[in-house]
Structures are given as structure tokens and as C-alpha cells.
Scaffold this active site. Structure first.
Site, PDB file in Angstrom:
ATOM      1  N   PHE A 139       0.852  -1.196   0.000  1.00 46.15           N
ATOM      2  CA  PHE A 139       0.000   0.000   0.000  1.00 46.15           C
ATOM      3  C   PHE A 139       0.883   1.240   0.000  1.00 46.15           C
ATOM      4  O   PHE A 139       1.700   1.427   0.893  1.00 46.15           O
ATOM      5  CB  PHE A 139      -0.943   0.038   1.210  1.00 46.15           C
ATOM      6  CG  PHE A 139      -1.881   1.214   1.142  1.00 46.15           C
ATOM      7  CD1 PHE A 139      -3.042   1.156   0.373  1.00 46.15           C
ATOM      8  CD2 PHE A 139      -1.580   2.400   1.802  1.00 46.15           C
ATOM      9  CE1 PHE A 139      -3.879   2.257   0.275  1.00 46.15           C
ATOM     10  CE2 PHE A 139      -2.431   3.501   1.708  1.00 46.15           C
ATOM     11  CZ  PHE A 139      -3.580   3.419   0.945  1.00 46.15           C
ATOM     12  N   ASP A 224       9.271   2.534   1.672  1.00 43.82           N
ATOM     13  CA  ASP A 224       8.097   3.285   2.108  1.00 43.82           C
ATOM     14  C   ASP A 224       7.943   3.037   3.604  1.00 43.82           C
ATOM     15  O   ASP A 224       7.455   1.989   4.032  1.00 43.82           O
ATOM     16  CB  ASP A 224       6.856   2.817   1.335  1.00 43.82           C
ATOM     17  CG  ASP A 224       5.588   3.539   1.791  1.00 43.82           C
ATOM     18  OD1 ASP A 224       5.605   4.159   2.878  1.00 43.82           O
ATOM     19  OD2 ASP A 224       4.572   3.473   1.063  1.00 43.82           O
ATOM     20  N   LYS A 253       2.645  10.080   8.205  1.00 40.54           N
ATOM     21  CA  LYS A 253       1.957   9.607   9.399  1.00 40.54           C
ATOM     22  C   LYS A 253       2.514  10.177  10.717  1.00 40.54           C
ATOM     23  O   LYS A 253       2.189  11.300  11.044  1.00 40.54           O
ATOM     24  CB  LYS A 253       1.897   8.076   9.386  1.00 40.54           C
ATOM     25  CG  LYS A 253       0.960   7.600   8.244  1.00 40.54           C
ATOM     26  CD  LYS A 253       0.387   6.221   8.426  1.00 40.54           C
ATOM     27  CE  LYS A 253      -0.797   6.040   7.485  1.00 40.54           C
ATOM     28  NZ  LYS A 253      -0.601   5.020   6.456  1.00 40.54           N
TER      29      LYS A 253
HETATM   30  C1  LIG Z   1      -0.858   5.320   4.996  1.00 46.26           C
HETATM   31  C2  LIG Z   1       0.196   4.912   4.050  1.00 46.26           C
HETATM   32  C3  LIG Z   1       0.436   5.641   2.873  1.00 46.26           C
HETATM   33  C4  LIG Z   1      -0.421   6.807   2.445  1.00 46.26           C
HETATM   34  O1  LIG Z   1      -0.333   7.879   3.326  1.00 46.26           O
HETATM   35  P1  LIG Z   1      -1.374   9.102   3.202  1.00 46.26           P
HETATM   36  O2  LIG Z   1      -0.825  10.120   4.156  1.00 46.26           O
HETATM   37  O3  LIG Z   1      -2.712   8.583   3.576  1.00 46.26           O
HETATM   38  O4  LIG Z   1      -1.322   9.552   1.789  1.00 46.26           O
HETATM   39  C5  LIG Z   1       1.490   5.257   2.080  1.00 46.26           C
HETATM   40  N1  LIG Z   1       2.259   4.200   2.406  1.00 46.26           N
HETATM   41  C6  LIG Z   1       2.055   3.476   3.518  1.00 46.26           C
HETATM   42  C7  LIG Z   1       2.967   2.341   3.838  1.00 46.26           C
HETATM   43  C8  LIG Z   1       1.014   3.804   4.379  1.00 46.26           C
HETATM   44  O5  LIG Z   1       0.768   3.060   5.462  1.00 46.26           O
END
Ligand SMILES: *Cc1c(COP(=O)(O)O)cnc(C)c1O
Length: 399
Positions: A139, A224, A253
Site C-alpha cells: 500500500f 516506504d 503519518k
Molecule cells: C498510509 C500509508 C500511505 C499513504 O499515506 P497518506 O498520508 O494517507 O497519503 C502510504 N504508504 C504506507 C505504507 C502507508 O501506510
């Protein structure tokens, strides 16, 4: 329920229905707890989805926001911004990275990484090397670039055509990665621990092999760490727990202690490809978000704080594993630091609802996986309460 009902009515009438919301309106938070509009208190093991790592309204973060809000909230990146430069200095000091690009969210951080990978490849003299490998159940966000990087078809439905230039590979399978690399490949993008995909932890050797494979083929390794960053796995960044250094890392986050801020960091060498005019974000690295992030980082980066996350996380995992022994409905328990999951053989929503009823907020992903993202300041006593509640709910499921 009158206040909650009114809030729900307004939301339903006026807010786009992009979220499957629970029938709860949260109005206040302190430490590990939040309160709903009726005054009911909940232990928060969702933490705004790994955002409120320090708990709600951490006094240092609140103090920093109050001070900065009365000084300067926003100016353009046409000028130098002191809180931004200070935060970048600390983020690079505390990581492999040499330079930081600031944005506002996780998806934006990944968009920046995708652009950087393509630009870096172009700058190296390749004109047809743009492909990025990503992994099953990943994701990376909801904007079109990050969505195209996300290898889960359920998120793609209705949005074709996606951005071209991504190839999906089986997670934790180095042979599959080796096979997927071609003359067109410029980078590999991976969550060191998959979050939304169900808290999937790869073998340490897989990430080490991936590092070597990227080095051998001249590919950028992009981690990521939007969800795994800032203490979540018991180190400031998850890459430290695997002993593998990426070339690029994306963050958001928990970075802002609750404020919206994202970042994409890279080695000095790689970040050379971003020159004036190549990328920008109006709000990126604004004074208010940076001041909050600085205050949060000052707390979370301390060694004793991170040691406590590892110890308490291990305790949490141990308690979940003992639940797994008692309850046949549990398929598997997974976890690293305070990023934990319990996969069931049945849908997890009834457990989530039981917990909510009893004043504990947890999350469910991939239909059958209960995900626990507690505040990193959670106490063993609070974990025990959660374990007891989950146990009772599992018993009900089994009866
Ligand atoms: C939540 C998340 C995203 C997206 O972050 P947003 O601030 O909602 O755009 C991308 N990568 C990972 C691994 C995430 O958990």
C-alpha cells in the site's frame, strides 16, 4: 447518543462517502485515550492509523504548536524557513539520508520518490529506464502514481488506466524480484513491513538480498516507511531493525506528532537530481508542521524511549501469542515493535465491534486480520486490559 447522531447526520449529508466509518464521533484525546461525543472513554490502539505514536496531545507537541502558531504559520518555499531547516538537519543526522524533500502526506512522499527515481535514471543517461518494481499486498497511497504502485487490485477498480511503469512482484521472494528486473527497471519500492497488507514482515535475508540485487543492477532501493517510521517498529526507522540501508525513504503519518506532514529523504548523491523547478509543494515543510514534527522527533528519537518500545512491543506480542494458543480461531500472530497483528480464520469485524463496545479501539485489515497500532507510550497494564477483552470476544466467536 444525541450529539453523536447529529454529527453522523451532518457527515452523511455533506461529506463525500469515501470512508466506511464506524458510528463513533471522537472529540477529545489525551495520552493513550480518546473520548467520544457522549463522554465515553476508549483506549486507542488505532492511533489515527500510526499517526499519534506519542499518544494524543503530547505536551511537548502541543507547546511547540502553540508557540509556532503565534509566531509564523505559513510562508512560501521561495524563502528559507528556519523550523524546516532545523528539522531536516535532525532527520538527516538520525538517518542514512543526506537531504529531505518535505510534503504533506504519505502518498505525496511516494509521488516524490517515483519522480526522483525517474529523474535520477534520466540524469544517469538512460532514456528508457523508468520501471519500478513493487510488491503484492503493498500500500503506497491513493493518488494516481502511488495507487499505480500499490499492488492490490481492489484499490484500482474504476480508476484505469493507471500510470504505466510499475511491475508487481511477490513479496518476500528474491527470485521473483531477480526475474522481474529488466533493462527498463530503475528502482524497487517496498514497505519494510507491510501495514495495510496485514502487517507482513519479510525475512531479514530477503531485504539484505534485495539490497544487494539493487546494488548489482544499479537500481534505487526505496523504502516506504510512511507507517513503519518514527519508532513504530522499535527503532526510529524500520530499516535499522533489518540492518539494510535504502537509497530513498518516504515518511509521513507519525512524523508530525499528529500534524499533516510528509517527507521523502535520499542520499546526497541521489537527491542531486532534484534541482529548482523539478518538484514542489506549497505547504511542504511549513513552519507549523515542522515545529510540531521537531517536538515529536525530539521525544521519539531518544534511545531509552525506543528501547521501551521494543520491550513493551515484545510483551504485547507475547500476550497475543498466548491468546493464539488458547483460541483455535486464531490463525497467526505477527509483529515487530508496536506494529502487531492477529490473523483470524474468520472475519475480524465482530472482535473490533466487541472491543469498541468495551472501550478499546482496534483496526481490522484484509477482512480477517486484527491490526494493533497502540500509542508507543502504552503501559503493560493497558495491554493486559486489551488482551482480556480480545480473549473474551474470541471466546464468543468460538461458542
Ligand atoms: C498510509 C500509508 C500511505 C499513504 O499515506 P497518506 O498520508 O494517507 O497519503 C502510504 N504508504 C504506507 C505504507 C502507508 O501506510
Amino acid at each position: 447518543m444525541k450529539k453523536t447522531a447529529n454529527i453522523i447526520k451532518l457527515t452523511d449529508k455533506h461529506v463525500a462517502r469515501t470512508y466506511g466509518r464506524l458510528p463513533l464521533a471522537l472529540v477529545r484525546g489525551k495520552g493513550c485515550y480518546v473520548w467520544d461525543a457522549e463522554g465515553k472513554k476508549y483506549l486507542d490502539c488505532v492511533t489515527g492509523l500510526a499517526v499519534d505514536n506519542l499518544g494524543h496531545c503530547h505536551p511537548e507537541v502541543v507547546k511547540a504548536i502553540r508557540k509556532q502558531a503565534g509566531t509564523l504559520i505559513h510562508v512560501s518555499n521561495l524563502y528559507h524557513i528556519e523550523p524546516q531547516s532545523r528539522l531536516a538537519k535532525d532527520l538527516t543526522r538520525l538517518s542514512f539520508a543526506g537531504k529531505v524533500f518535505f510534503c504533506n502526506s504519505g502518498t505525496e512522499a511516494n509521488e516524490a520518490a517515483i519522480k526522483l527515481a525517474r529523474k535520477h535514471s534520466t540524469d544517469q543517461g538512460y532514456n528508457n529506464r523508468f520501471e519500478i518494481l513493487t510488491f503484492t499486498n503493498s500500500f503506497h497511497g491513493r493518488t494516481l502514481g502511488s495507487l499505480s504502485a500499490t499492488a492490490q487490485t481492489k484499490f484500482h477498480s474504476g480508476f484505469k488506466p493507471l500510470l504505466s511503469g510499475f511491475k508487481y512482484v511477490r513479496f518476500n521472494d528474491i527470485d521473483a524480484v531477480a526475474k522481474a528486473v529488466s533493462q527498463k527497471t530503475c528502482a524497487v519500492l517496498i514497505e519494510p513491513v507491510q501495514g495495510e497488507g496485514g502487517v507482513n514482515i519479510p525475512d531479514k535475508q530477503f531485504l539484505k538480498d534485495l539490497r544487494q540485487l539493487c546494488r548489482d543492477n544499479g537500481l534505487l532501493l526505496i523504502f516506504d516507511e510512511v507507517q513503519t517510521g518514527f519508532g513504530r517498529t522499535g527503532a526510529l526507522f524500520a530499516y535499522e531493525r533489518f540492518g539494510v540501508k535504502p537509497d530513498v525513504i518516504t515518511l509521513a503519518k507519525a512524523l508530525g506528532g499528529g500534524m499533516a506532514i510528509g517527507a521523502m529523504m535520499a542520499t546526497d548523491e541521489v537527491m542531486k537530481s532534484f534541482v529548482p523547478g523539478t518538484h514542489a509543494a506549497t505547504f511542504g515543510g511549513n513552519p507549523l508542521a515542522c515545529a510540531a514534527a521537531q517536538a515529536a522527533l525530539d521525544v521519539v528519537a531518544q534511545k531509552p524511549f525506543l528501547k521501551n518500545v521494543r520491550e513493551t512491543g515484545d510483551y504485547f506480542a507475547k500476550q497475543l501469542k498466548s491468546l493464539a494458543k488458547q483460541h483455535p480461531v486464531v490463525k497467526e500472530v505477527r509483529g515487530l515493535g508496536m506494529m502487531l497483528a492477529m490473523e483470524l480464520k474468520v472475519p475480524g469485524m465482530p472482535v473490533l465491534n466487541d472491543c469498541m463496545e468495551k472501550g478499546i479501539l482496534i483496526n481490522c485489515v484484509q477482512n480477517t486480520t486484527l491490526r494493533f497500532l497502540p500509542p508507543l507510550i502504552i503501559k503493560r497494564k493497558e495491554i493486559d486490559t486489551l488482551i482480556q477483552t480480545v480473549s473474551e470476544s474470541l471466546s464468543r466467536l468460538e461458542s
